[in-house]
Enzyme design. Sequence first.
Site, PDB file in Angstrom:
ATOM      1  N   ARG A  20       0.919  -1.171  -0.005  1.00  0.00           N
ATOM      2  CA  ARG A  20      -0.200   0.070   0.035  1.00  0.00           C
ATOM      3  C   ARG A  20       0.955   1.260  -0.185  1.00  0.00           C
ATOM      4  NH1 ARG A  20      -3.360  -3.581  -0.574  1.00  0.00           N
ATOM      5  NH2 ARG A  20      -5.577  -3.294   0.115  1.00  0.00           N
ATOM      6  N   SER A  69     -10.874  -0.500   2.996  1.00  0.00           N
ATOM      7  CA  SER A  69     -10.092  -0.757   4.467  1.00  0.00           C
ATOM      8  C   SER A  69      -9.567   0.471   4.841  1.00  0.00           C
ATOM      9  CB  SER A  69      -8.815  -1.520   4.210  1.00  0.00           C
ATOM     10  OG  SER A  69      -9.158  -2.770   3.686  1.00  0.00           O
ATOM     11  N   GLU A  98      -4.813   3.803   6.350  1.00  0.00           N
ATOM     12  CA  GLU A  98      -4.561   3.428   4.806  1.00  0.00           C
ATOM     13  C   GLU A  98      -5.170   4.629   3.805  1.00  0.00           C
ATOM     14  OE1 GLU A  98      -5.808   1.509   1.170  1.00  0.00           O
ATOM     15  OE2 GLU A  98      -6.101  -0.085   2.728  1.00  0.00           O
TER      16      GLU A  98
END
Length: 338
Positions: free
Chosen positions: A164, A238, A334
């Site tokens: 990520r 997420s 995130e």
Amino acid sequence: MKIYENFSLKTYHTFGIEVNARYFIEITSMADLHQFLNHPFYKGLPKLILGEGSNVLFSQHFEGVVIKLSLKGINIVKEDADNVWMKAAAGEIWHDFVLHCIARDFAGVENLSLIPGTVGAAPMQNIGAYGVELADSFDSLTALRLSDHKICIFDHNDCQFGYRESIFKKSYKDQFIILSVMFKLNKKPTFRVEYGAIQQTLAEMDIKELKIQHVSQAVIHIRQQKLPDPKKIGNAGSFFKNPILSPIDFKNIFATNPEMPYFLDQSGYYKVPAAWFIEKCGWKGHRSGDTGVHAHHALVLVNYGNSSGSDIKNLAEKIQESVKIKFSIELIPEVNIF
Ligand code: EPU
């Protein structure tokens, strides 16, 4: 080229929060982009590039210019016996691009079906799901450098992809506008179906000869079951990254929680689902007013209607605090919070 003032972003990001941009512009051509960037009035203002708004949380009004990038186009640049190089403009919807590839039997992105967002946003955080990351089929990208408007090409190494992560979230943060991405896709698929839920779903589908279409259908089925549709319930997928634990930290927690799920990586570190920590702290299905943690997936924070950005941010902070107290683990968002 129309520039709006005090523009509501409610329908321009998937959390669906009522918040304004001081200025807002939608860019549909390179000519418009250059004209806008050369406009003296907007030069000194903070700028935020928005794709589909699927990975942002606005905790306050944005006192600058929000640029919605709607550059479109998908085309084959070259091909050989095994591969095809496909270029997609930054404003293409990611899932439409995936479907475009699947319809032509070009493999590599089928596991990434139904991820919300645009093509241009995908390399920023190296989107990933079900054992595959964007980096696996990435060839290169073109981006405009904001300081001098130069068009730059980034190859795989230049992007410094991680879990990520990319250089565009680190040292080059807010310095480039990604314009297009080139993918190297395969004419002969290598199926990546080792992820448990995919295997199980494919088995239930009773398939004679496996095709990338089937993998995509399985992924879509799993995502639709577990993750809330942002068109119905505001969310950004997420909210936190999965923490990576050192062997010592892992063993300490595992000793008293032998049911803890984990993935051991090549470097000997353990990736543990953030959702498991959050669920263990009792947050799954929590709701306070219109702000909550989704009942089917503890990693997804949701806006049931009229929650504010600071409500979601406060909830995220409470979750971080409780995971820190119970497990001494630091959860890192995130989602990009503004
Ligand atoms: N789990 C729980 N409680 C929950 C949900 C999951 O304990 O409420 C545990 C279960 O043991 C489950 C495991 O977590 O087996 C993993 O769950 P899941 O397969 O949903 O994956 P994840 O690690 O939570 C990551 C990505 C998702 C991606 C899935 C599938 C991150 C931060 N998230 O989630 O990406 O779809 O894997 O590959 O890496 C996104 O980025 O927005 C996103 C949805």
